[in-house]
Design a protein around this motif. Sequence first.
Motif, PDB file in Angstrom:
ATOM      1  N   ARG A 124       0.826  -1.202   0.000  1.00  0.00           N
ATOM      2  CA  ARG A 124       0.000   0.000   0.000  1.00  0.00           C
ATOM      3  C   ARG A 124       0.862   1.254   0.000  1.00  0.00           C
ATOM      4  O   ARG A 124       1.978   1.261   0.526  1.00  0.00           O
ATOM      5  CB  ARG A 124      -0.931   0.028   1.224  1.00  0.00           C
ATOM      6  N   TYR A 125       0.290   2.329  -0.561  1.00  0.00           N
ATOM      7  CA  TYR A 125       0.949   3.627  -0.583  1.00  0.00           C
ATOM      8  C   TYR A 125       0.165   4.605   0.300  1.00  0.00           C
ATOM      9  O   TYR A 125      -0.161   5.718  -0.113  1.00  0.00           O
ATOM     10  CB  TYR A 125       1.042   4.151  -2.019  1.00  0.00           C
ATOM     11  N   ASP A 126      -0.136   4.164   1.508  1.00  0.00           N
ATOM     12  CA  ASP A 126      -0.887   4.973   2.457  1.00  0.00           C
ATOM     13  C   ASP A 126      -0.009   5.313   3.653  1.00  0.00           C
ATOM     14  O   ASP A 126       0.921   4.568   3.986  1.00  0.00           O
ATOM     15  CB  ASP A 126      -2.127   4.209   2.949  1.00  0.00           C
ATOM     16  N   PRO A 127      -0.296   6.420   4.343  1.00  0.00           N
ATOM     17  CA  PRO A 127       0.460   6.749   5.555  1.00  0.00           C
ATOM     18  C   PRO A 127       0.195   5.746   6.671  1.00  0.00           C
ATOM     19  O   PRO A 127      -0.829   5.065   6.678  1.00  0.00           O
ATOM     20  CB  PRO A 127      -0.057   8.149   5.925  1.00  0.00           C
ATOM     21  N   ILE A 128       1.125   5.666   7.622  1.00  0.00           N
ATOM     22  CA  ILE A 128       1.010   4.695   8.709  1.00  0.00           C
ATOM     23  C   ILE A 128      -0.230   4.945   9.557  1.00  0.00           C
ATOM     24  O   ILE A 128      -0.780   4.028  10.171  1.00  0.00           O
ATOM     25  CB  ILE A 128       2.294   4.728   9.578  1.00  0.00           C
ATOM     26  N   THR A 129      -0.699   6.199   9.604  1.00  0.00           N
ATOM     27  CA  THR A 129      -1.907   6.520  10.367  1.00  0.00           C
ATOM     28  C   THR A 129      -3.148   5.859   9.781  1.00  0.00           C
ATOM     29  O   THR A 129      -4.177   5.759  10.442  1.00  0.00           O
ATOM     30  CB  THR A 129      -2.120   8.046  10.405  1.00  0.00           C
ATOM     31  N   LYS A 130      -3.044   5.413   8.536  1.00  0.00           N
ATOM     32  CA  LYS A 130      -4.160   4.721   7.896  1.00  0.00           C
ATOM     33  C   LYS A 130      -3.937   3.210   7.856  1.00  0.00           C
ATOM     34  O   LYS A 130      -4.876   2.432   8.025  1.00  0.00           O
ATOM     35  CB  LYS A 130      -4.357   5.259   6.477  1.00  0.00           C
ATOM     36  N   THR A 131      -2.695   2.783   7.647  1.00  0.00           N
ATOM     37  CA  THR A 131      -2.431   1.353   7.492  1.00  0.00           C
ATOM     38  C   THR A 131      -2.584   0.574   8.795  1.00  0.00           C
ATOM     39  O   THR A 131      -3.127  -0.530   8.797  1.00  0.00           O
ATOM     40  CB  THR A 131      -1.016   1.125   6.934  1.00  0.00           C
ATOM     41  N   ILE A 132      -2.137   1.148   9.915  1.00  0.00           N
ATOM     42  CA  ILE A 132      -2.232   0.427  11.202  1.00  0.00           C
ATOM     43  C   ILE A 132      -3.686   0.239  11.623  1.00  0.00           C
ATOM     44  O   ILE A 132      -4.106  -0.882  11.950  1.00  0.00           O
ATOM     45  CB  ILE A 132      -1.411   1.141  12.295  1.00  0.00           C
ATOM     46  N   PRO A 133      -4.525   1.307  11.642  1.00  0.00           N
ATOM     47  CA  PRO A 133      -5.945   1.082  11.957  1.00  0.00           C
ATOM     48  C   PRO A 133      -6.625   0.114  10.995  1.00  0.00           C
ATOM     49  O   PRO A 133      -7.492  -0.663  11.394  1.00  0.00           O
ATOM     50  CB  PRO A 133      -6.557   2.490  11.855  1.00  0.00           C
ATOM     51  N   THR A 134      -6.219   0.140   9.707  1.00  0.00           N
ATOM     52  CA  THR A 134      -6.812  -0.767   8.732  1.00  0.00           C
ATOM     53  C   THR A 134      -6.491  -2.217   9.078  1.00  0.00           C
ATOM     54  O   THR A 134      -7.352  -3.101   8.967  1.00  0.00           O
ATOM     55  CB  THR A 134      -6.303  -0.446   7.319  1.00  0.00           C
ATOM     56  N   LYS A 135      -5.251  -2.480   9.502  1.00  0.00           N
ATOM     57  CA  LYS A 135      -4.863  -3.843   9.898  1.00  0.00           C
ATOM     58  C   LYS A 135      -5.681  -4.309  11.105  1.00  0.00           C
ATOM     59  O   LYS A 135      -6.118  -5.465  11.170  1.00  0.00           O
ATOM     60  CB  LYS A 135      -3.366  -3.891  10.206  1.00  0.00           C
TER      61      LYS A 135
END
Length: 317
Positions: A124-135
């Motif tokens: 993914r090319y998303d910031p960590i503020t988006k990837t961690i909650p998504t996981k």
Amino acid sequence: MDISIVVPLYNEEESLPELTSWIAKVMAANNFSYEILYVDDGSTDSSWAIIEQLKLEYSAIKGIKFRRNYGKSAALNVAFAVAQGDVVITMDADLQDSPDEIPALYRKIKDEKYDLVSGWKKKRYDPITKTIPTKLFNAATRKMSGIHLNDFNCGLKAYRKEVIKTIEVYGEMHRYIPVIAKWAGFKNIGEQVVEHRARKYGVTKFGFSRFINGFLDLLSIFFVGKFGKRPMHFFGSLGVLSFLLGTLMALWLIGVKLYHIALHLPYKREITDQPMFYIALVAIIVGSQMFLTGFVAELVTRNAPERNHYLIEKEII
């Protein structure tokens, strides 16, 4: 018709010409018959005017425009109602989903007989503020639904036509379409690794409230799917359990006092002076209320027009 491509959009005027051209190129290369269903979710820019212009060049384009912004679930639901393709592909309009993935998703449905195939944006090319909650969101959904997908919220998905004509998407349930499909009896759900492209135009519609609302929606879809036609099984069971627990606590307090009285033993505090008495009282009241809630919900369910609506796959008469 082979494929219906459903694209919900909100203020995506810059990406629409490029996306349409790309889709048409992929469809022509694979000799697919297709339609593109653009659903303008109340855009405030010139998105709809561009769709009207593109229609003059691409006859496969169809469009629906909302008077105001209702959300992605509403856009998908109205598009599913009019889609005609044997396989329905959903994708976002921001060019982060690649139309080059469509042939592989189509073959997953047609050749491998999947009901639903969800894209997995492994890189993914998303910031960590988006990837961690998504996981975290995906892990919780996997645990509660029993569906082993890595990316429930990927907009790039493929469906057999029967799936989208059976399910209903509302509220913000679009992220739980695999769960809704499973509860509707479509259990052959797969996953396909797809490319995630960096956003080229516009701004993200991502917000932290999505995860709060998403968790509440997950609880809602879990409850409705499991107890929608038999709410007394849920409320009644909890109500009876709470009522019995409170009753046992009250009987214990009374028994202890009678024991002390029978043996002429000193009894330091009255029953009503003990904290356990009030805990027992609350448990009895809550149990009674939950039982009554289940009873009322059962009455509502029995009077609902879809109370005997069951999904029939095949029949011989």
